[in-house]
Design a protein around this motif. Structure first.
Motif, short mmCIF file in Angstrom:
data_model
loop_
_atom_site.label_atom_id
_atom_site.label_comp_id
_atom_site.label_asym_id
_atom_site.label_seq_id
_atom_site.Cartn_x
_atom_site.Cartn_y
_atom_site.Cartn_z
N LEU A 48 -12.48 16.78 -4.59
CA LEU A 48 -12.72 15.68 -5.54
C LEU A 48 -13.32 16.21 -6.84
O LEU A 48 -12.96 15.75 -7.93
N GLN A 81 -10.33 8.66 0.00
CA GLN A 81 -11.04 8.66 -1.29
C GLN A 81 -10.04 8.68 -2.46
O GLN A 81 -10.21 7.96 -3.44
N ASP A 85 -9.19 5.59 -5.37
CA ASP A 85 -9.54 5.84 -6.77
C ASP A 85 -8.34 5.48 -7.65
O ASP A 85 -7.27 6.06 -7.52
N GLU A 86 -8.54 4.53 -8.54
CA GLU A 86 -7.44 4.04 -9.37
C GLU A 86 -6.77 5.15 -10.18
O GLU A 86 -5.56 5.15 -10.36
N GLN A 87 -7.55 6.13 -10.65
CA GLN A 87 -6.98 7.22 -11.45
C GLN A 87 -6.22 8.23 -10.61
O GLN A 87 -5.35 8.92 -11.11
N ARG A 89 -4.89 7.56 -7.24
CA ARG A 89 -4.12 7.04 -6.10
C ARG A 89 -2.63 7.36 -6.14
O ARG A 89 -1.98 7.37 -5.11
#
Length: 141
Positions: A48, A81, A85-87, A89
């Motif tokens: 991440l 995770q 996460d919108e950024q 996915r």
């Protein structure tokens, strides 16, 4: 064996595995397939952080190959995770593991992995998994 260069050589891969030998093998196979931008992480938390640092230097990660069983944060949690996460996915996720049981495959799918690759594998098998995912996500070089 060398393969013809692919059309996505600028695609940035992230290989996540707690075994350095396994990471090195996957990196080697990716480079054999013509993918030269490859970063490594030894667990989900490091992965991440790698997303953030890669984006910061202008080379965002476009594909993740992750092991299932790792300390700190395992592959299933990492996939969850990323999918949450919108950024991140829309990042293709390939789960790699030695466990080919139905329940592990189902768990990987439920977590959001696009596909599953069972160890051991070679460059041909890796390409067979990666190519349709690149097409599905319409990833450009």
């Amino acid at each position: 064996m060398h393969y013809l260069a692919n059309t996505n050589s600028d695609l940035h891969f992230l290989v996540v595995n707690d075994s350095e030998a396994s990471r090195r093998l996957i990196v080697h196979l990716l480079k054999e397939l013509g993918y030269m931008k490859v970063s490594e992480a030894s667990n989900g938390e490091m992965a991440l952080r790698s997303f953030k640092s890669a984006r910061a230097i202008g080379s965002p990660i476009g594909f993740v190959i992750t092991d299932c069983a790792m300390p700190v944060m395992d592959g299933l949690k990492l996939v969850q995770q990323i999918r949450g996460d919108e950024q991140l996915r829309a990042t293709p996720l390939l789960m790699v593991t030695a466990d080919a049981t139905r329940e592990h495959i189902l768990a990987a799918s439920e977590a959001g992995a696009d596909d599953y690759l069972v160890k051991p594998f070679n460059a041909t098998k890796l390409r067979q998994k990666i190519s349709p995912m690149i097409a599905k996500y319409a990833l450009a070089a």
